[in-house]
Design an enzyme around this catalytic site. Structure first.
Site, PDB file in Angstrom:
ATOM      1  N   LYS A 209       0.836  -1.200   0.000  1.00  0.00           N
ATOM      2  CA  LYS A 209       0.000   0.000   0.000  1.00  0.00           C
ATOM      3  C   LYS A 209       0.873   1.254   0.000  1.00  0.00           C
ATOM      4  O   LYS A 209       0.661   2.176  -0.775  1.00  0.00           O
ATOM      5  CB  LYS A 209      -0.904  -0.032   1.233  1.00  0.00           C
ATOM      6  N   GLU A 215      10.971  -4.662   3.478  1.00  0.00           N
ATOM      7  CA  GLU A 215      11.015  -6.086   3.129  1.00  0.00           C
ATOM      8  C   GLU A 215      10.531  -6.302   1.685  1.00  0.00           C
ATOM      9  O   GLU A 215      11.142  -7.038   0.904  1.00  0.00           O
ATOM     10  CB  GLU A 215      10.105  -6.907   4.065  1.00  0.00           C
ATOM     11  N   GLY A 266      -4.294  -1.980   5.589  1.00  0.00           N
ATOM     12  CA  GLY A 266      -3.629  -3.185   5.066  1.00  0.00           C
ATOM     13  C   GLY A 266      -4.256  -4.469   5.575  1.00  0.00           C
ATOM     14  O   GLY A 266      -4.550  -5.387   4.806  1.00  0.00           O
ATOM     15  N   ARG A 267      -4.493  -4.550   6.875  1.00  0.00           N
ATOM     16  CA  ARG A 267      -4.998  -5.804   7.455  1.00  0.00           C
ATOM     17  C   ARG A 267      -6.457  -6.066   7.110  1.00  0.00           C
ATOM     18  O   ARG A 267      -6.983  -7.141   7.377  1.00  0.00           O
ATOM     19  CB  ARG A 267      -4.776  -5.809   8.966  1.00  0.00           C
ATOM     20  N   GLU A 353      -3.076  -5.909  15.663  1.00  0.00           N
ATOM     21  CA  GLU A 353      -2.645  -4.608  15.151  1.00  0.00           C
ATOM     22  C   GLU A 353      -3.794  -3.596  15.273  1.00  0.00           C
ATOM     23  O   GLU A 353      -3.570  -2.398  15.395  1.00  0.00           O
ATOM     24  CB  GLU A 353      -2.186  -4.736  13.685  1.00  0.00           C
ATOM     25  N   HIS A 384      -2.316 -32.518  20.008  1.00  0.00           N
ATOM     26  CA  HIS A 384      -1.114 -33.283  20.355  1.00  0.00           C
ATOM     27  C   HIS A 384       0.051 -32.352  20.644  1.00  0.00           C
ATOM     28  O   HIS A 384       1.205 -32.772  20.625  1.00  0.00           O
ATOM     29  CB  HIS A 384      -0.787 -34.246  19.216  1.00  0.00           C
ATOM     30  N   LYS A 499      10.640  -0.010  13.273  1.00  0.00           N
ATOM     31  CA  LYS A 499      11.042   0.214  11.870  1.00  0.00           C
ATOM     32  C   LYS A 499      12.078   1.326  11.801  1.00  0.00           C
ATOM     33  O   LYS A 499      13.074   1.229  11.080  1.00  0.00           O
ATOM     34  CB  LYS A 499       9.832   0.643  11.044  1.00  0.00           C
TER      35      LYS A 499
HETATM   36  O1  F6P Z   1       1.348  -2.712   2.318  1.00  0.00           O
HETATM   37  P1  F6P Z   1       2.545  -2.078   2.940  1.00  0.00           P
HETATM   38  O2  F6P Z   1       2.481  -0.579   2.899  1.00  0.00           O
HETATM   39  O3  F6P Z   1       3.809  -2.598   2.332  1.00  0.00           O
HETATM   40  O4  F6P Z   1       2.547  -2.437   4.485  1.00  0.00           O
HETATM   41  C1  F6P Z   1       2.645  -3.753   4.945  1.00  0.00           C
HETATM   42  C2  F6P Z   1       2.244  -3.874   6.390  1.00  0.00           C
HETATM   43  O5  F6P Z   1       3.085  -3.110   7.218  1.00  0.00           O
HETATM   44  C3  F6P Z   1       2.345  -2.556   8.297  1.00  0.00           C
HETATM   45  O6  F6P Z   1       2.281  -1.199   8.103  1.00  0.00           O
HETATM   46  C4  F6P Z   1       2.954  -2.859   9.630  1.00  0.00           C
HETATM   47  O7  F6P Z   1       4.334  -2.828   9.604  1.00  0.00           O
HETATM   48  C5  F6P Z   1       0.986  -3.197   8.208  1.00  0.00           C
HETATM   49  O8  F6P Z   1      -0.015  -2.461   8.782  1.00  0.00           O
HETATM   50  C6  F6P Z   1       0.859  -3.411   6.748  1.00  0.00           C
HETATM   51  O9  F6P Z   1      -0.116  -4.369   6.490  1.00  0.00           O
END
Ligand code: F6P
Length: 529
Positions: A209, A215, A266-267, A353, A384, A499
């Site tokens: 987003k 990452e 995002g979530r 979150e 188990h 971060k």
């Molecule tokens: O879609 P993006 O901006 O890469 O963010 C990924 C995720 O990182 C977060 O901001 C948390 O680090 C989440 O809320 C989000 O889903």
């Protein structure tokens, strides 16, 4: 909202009732007053059985009173109609609408927020065209091969929800299609996935987003490098799903681009293009629409004022009872469905979150406990592993079981007189009863205290419609709980500090003259020693 939630009449009443919660261990406790049959509710194809919760008629009435008094349904409707509720009054905050429901508010002439719903329709139309182009072969790999595989590169909300739904619905994949996921910045994650794909027939969807997540951008570079090494023009294989105005809005680098919008967190974005692109590719548009229809049906149910007709509300209120009145700090979500094995991980993010907050929407410290620690694994495997603690540990862990009457593949066999699906369901029910009723025994080591609450969610079969309904159920549950706790369930400031420090450290590692907290540089030296 004025005043504190704990001063509200319903909260006060519930506090009194919590002094003597229903005793599930007394003889006949589960069958008394037709309890098993009357403590059930149904919405959008899913049924909730909650006789094994420590509630009675009085508690349920007070929970409904709490919902009415706090105007939970009215506030949900305002959210769906576009109210700016992602904010902290009087402080800089995201100040956004919360419109994830509009991504499936596309089956009616009167969507709650027409502009957002028409954006969702526009993106779906783009996706339909894309899927047709792939199916017809008009779009193909740089080497001429048809696309059969998609790699989804994203993290957090841009990974967990879509991944959970893909795992859940693999039984419905179109022949020859597969979807793989890369999320972790651990290079081994990408290496493992890349090794399993023929890049010539692979699409890569970069989902972010913000378009700036470390990452995801790192993994994009890594995967692009693999394409270049294979002599393939990556811009003919890469797709983008990103926010308006993000650094990833660059048509030169992507075969097609899809948009997501500020008003969709995002979530909560699985039903937007974040999940839509890979689901449309793997399942086809009809099944994607069935998934969205299931979510839309549960969204509609979430507006029912009567909690017996509103599963998200009922589940939210039972959760409030366990968290705030009985004082249980965690919640286990245990699907008796291997296909749902990543669903607890998605709910972990969606719930924790959203509701892992300690200030109200007015910026004041909360004075009640908020989001529980959410965790879970599929049964029967979990039986188990960690169920020992659930039955006899010193902490009480409320459970939400999820099960289906029919298997997805319908490939089953009578072994020792029963099918595997019967064994699965028998185990689910047995666990709920054992946790609730316990068992007396002179031997203390073989004594089960009972009174460990659970609910059981049941569907007919885990298909795209049921999955959409289940996803929306939990989204709305989380939103309702946030309303009760008077927190902002839609931002995530808590993930920022880590971060920022990691970014500082990375610059330090590159030799940039950077002022970082001394503990951090000492730690780094210690690690590198
Ligand atoms: O879609 P993006 O901006 O890469 O963010 C990924 C995720 O990182 C977060 O901001 C948390 O680090 C989440 O809320 C989000 O889903």
């Amino acid at each position: 909202m004025n005043g504190s939630i704990i001063d509200s009449p319903a909260w006060q009443k519930l506090s009194l009732l919590a002094r003597q919660p229903y005793d599930l261990t007394k003889p006949g406790a589960l069958s008394a007053d037709n309890r098993l049959a009357s403590f059930t509710a149904t919405s959008a194809g899913l049924r909730l059985l909650f006789a094994t919760q420590r509630v009675d008629g009085q508690v349920l009435a007070a929970l409904q009173h709490l919902a009415d008094e706090q105007n939970l349904i009215g506030r949900l409707r305002e959210m769906k109609a576009g109210a700016v509720i992602n904010r902290i009054v009087g402080w800089p905050s995201e100040n956004r609408q919360v419109l994830h429901t509009s991504t499936r508010d596309i089956f009616t002439d009167k969507p709650a927020e027409p502009e957002s719903a028409s954006r969702a329709r526009r993106e779906l139309n783009k996706l339909e065209q894309f899927v047709q182009d792939v199916d017809s072969g008009r779009l193909h790999g740089a080497g001429g091969k048809p696309f059969r595989t998609m790699i989804n590169v994203g993290i957090g909300g841009s990974d967990l929800g879509p991944r959970a739904v893909h795992e859940a619905l693999q039984a419905f994949y179109r022949e020859g299609r597969q979807v793989r996921f890369i999320a972790n910045v651990d290079p081994d994650d990408a290496a493992r996935v890349l090794a399993s794909c023929d890049l010539e027939e692979t699409l890569v969807t970069i989902v972010s987003k913000s378009g700036s997540t470390l990452e995801t951008l790192t993994n994009e570079a890594l995967v692009r490098a693999a394409f270049e090494r294979a002599g393939l023009d990556s811009s003919r294989h890469f797709l983008a799903v990103t926010g308006i105005g993000s650094p990833m809005e660059d048509p030169q680098r992507y075969l097609r681009s899809f948009s997501m919008f500020d008003s969709i967190g995002g979530r909560y974005s699985t039903t937007s293009m974040v999940g839509g692109v890979s689901l449309g590719f793997a399942l086809g548009m009809d099944q994607l629409l069935a998934f969205l229809r299931g979510a839309a049906a549960m969204d509609a149910a979430a507006e029912e004022p009567d909690m017996y007709r509103n599963l998200p509300l009922l589940l939210a209120l039972l959760g409030i009872w366990n968290r705030n009145f009985l004082g249980y700090p965690t919640l286990a979500i245990l699907p008796y469905s291997q296909a749902l094995h990543r669903f607890p991980a998605h709910l972990q993010q969606c719930d924790m979150e959203s509701n892992g907050k300690a200030i109200t929407t007015d910026g004041e410290p909360v004075n009640v406990a908020t989001g529980p620690i959410v965790w879970g694994e599929p049964g029967t495997n979990g039986q188990h592993a960690f169920y020992q603690l659930l039955h006899q540990g010193t902490d009480i862990v409320p459970v939400e079981f999820i099960g289906f009457l029919q298997s997805q593949h319908q490939q089953d066999l009578l072994v020792a007189g029963t099918t595997s699906q019967q064994k699965l369901l028998a185990n689910l029910l047995a666990q709920a009863v054992a946790l609730a009723c316990g068992r007396a025994n002179d031997n203390p080591n073989q004594r089960f205290a009972g009174n460990r609450p659970s609910s059981i969610l049941v569907g007919e079969r885990l298909d795209p419609y049921a999955m959409g309904s289940l996803l929306s159920l939990y989204e709305a549950k989380i939103v309702f709980q946030g309303f009760v706790w008077r927190i902002n369930s839609f931002d995530q400031e808590g993930v920022q500090l880590g971060k920022i420090l990691a970014t500082d450290l990375l610059e330090l590692m590159q030799g940039v003259d950077r002022t970082v907290p001394s503990e951090l540089s000492q730690f780094l030296r210690e690690l590198e020693r």
